[in-house]
Scaffold this motif. Structure first.
Motif, short mmCIF file in Angstrom:
data_model
loop_
_atom_site.label_atom_id
_atom_site.label_comp_id
_atom_site.label_asym_id
_atom_site.label_seq_id
_atom_site.Cartn_x
_atom_site.Cartn_y
_atom_site.Cartn_z
N PRO A 38 38.35 47.69 64.57
CA PRO A 38 39.27 46.58 64.29
C PRO A 38 39.67 46.51 62.81
O PRO A 38 40.82 46.25 62.49
CB PRO A 38 38.47 45.35 64.73
N ARG A 39 38.74 46.77 61.91
CA ARG A 39 39.03 46.71 60.48
C ARG A 39 40.03 47.78 60.07
O ARG A 39 40.96 47.52 59.29
CB ARG A 39 37.73 46.85 59.69
N ALA A 40 39.85 49.00 60.58
CA ALA A 40 40.78 50.08 60.24
C ALA A 40 42.18 49.79 60.77
O ALA A 40 43.17 50.02 60.08
CB ALA A 40 40.26 51.41 60.79
N LEU A 41 42.27 49.28 61.99
CA LEU A 41 43.58 48.96 62.56
C LEU A 41 44.24 47.82 61.78
O LEU A 41 45.43 47.87 61.50
CB LEU A 41 43.46 48.59 64.04
N ALA A 42 43.46 46.83 61.39
CA ALA A 42 44.01 45.72 60.59
C ALA A 42 44.55 46.25 59.25
O ALA A 42 45.62 45.83 58.79
CB ALA A 42 42.94 44.65 60.35
N SER A 62 35.10 47.28 72.34
CA SER A 62 34.35 47.14 71.08
C SER A 62 35.12 47.81 69.96
O SER A 62 35.10 47.37 68.83
CB SER A 62 32.96 47.75 71.20
N GLN A 63 35.80 48.88 70.29
CA GLN A 63 36.73 49.53 69.38
C GLN A 63 38.13 49.34 69.95
O GLN A 63 38.28 48.98 71.11
CB GLN A 63 36.41 51.02 69.27
N ILE A 64 39.13 49.58 69.13
CA ILE A 64 40.51 49.43 69.57
C ILE A 64 41.00 50.79 70.06
O ILE A 64 40.88 51.79 69.36
CB ILE A 64 41.42 48.96 68.40
N HIS A 65 41.54 50.82 71.26
CA HIS A 65 42.10 52.03 71.84
C HIS A 65 43.60 51.80 72.02
O HIS A 65 44.00 50.78 72.57
CB HIS A 65 41.46 52.34 73.20
N LEU A 66 44.40 52.75 71.56
CA LEU A 66 45.86 52.65 71.66
C LEU A 66 46.40 53.89 72.36
O LEU A 66 45.89 54.99 72.17
CB LEU A 66 46.49 52.58 70.26
N ARG A 67 47.42 53.67 73.17
CA ARG A 67 48.10 54.80 73.79
C ARG A 67 49.57 54.46 73.96
O ARG A 67 49.96 53.30 73.97
CB ARG A 67 47.48 55.17 75.13
N GLU A 68 50.37 55.49 74.09
CA GLU A 68 51.81 55.33 74.30
C GLU A 68 52.08 55.65 75.76
O GLU A 68 51.50 56.56 76.32
CB GLU A 68 52.55 56.30 73.36
N GLY A 69 52.95 54.86 76.39
CA GLY A 69 53.18 54.96 77.82
C GLY A 69 53.60 56.34 78.31
O GLY A 69 53.28 56.72 79.43
#
Length: 62
Positions: A44-48, A26-33
């Motif tokens: 989604p709006r903030a990431l866009a 529902s929200q975008i989750h990001l991580r670095e390997g």
């Protein structure tokens, strides 16, 4: 946090830890390997907006 299904970015290299991953229930989750327990979360709006700003900076030669 619910169990997330992570997807590796298509531009990431095949090596372990050299990638950006995304999960979006529902929200975008990001991580670095290299640091899979450090997770950034955004709407989604903030990431866009962030991606638009970054692309604009690249297009202008900044």
């Amino acid at each position: 946090m619910p169990q997330l299904t992570w997807q590796k970015a298509s531009f990431s290299t095949g090596g372990e830890g050299n990638c950006v991953e995304l999960a979006a229930p529902s929200q975008i989750h990001l991580r670095e390997g290299d640091h899979p327990h450090d997770i950034a979360t955004a709407t989604p709006r903030a990431l866009a907006g962030l991606l638009h700003t970054l692309k604009s900076g690249l297009d202008s030669g900044s």
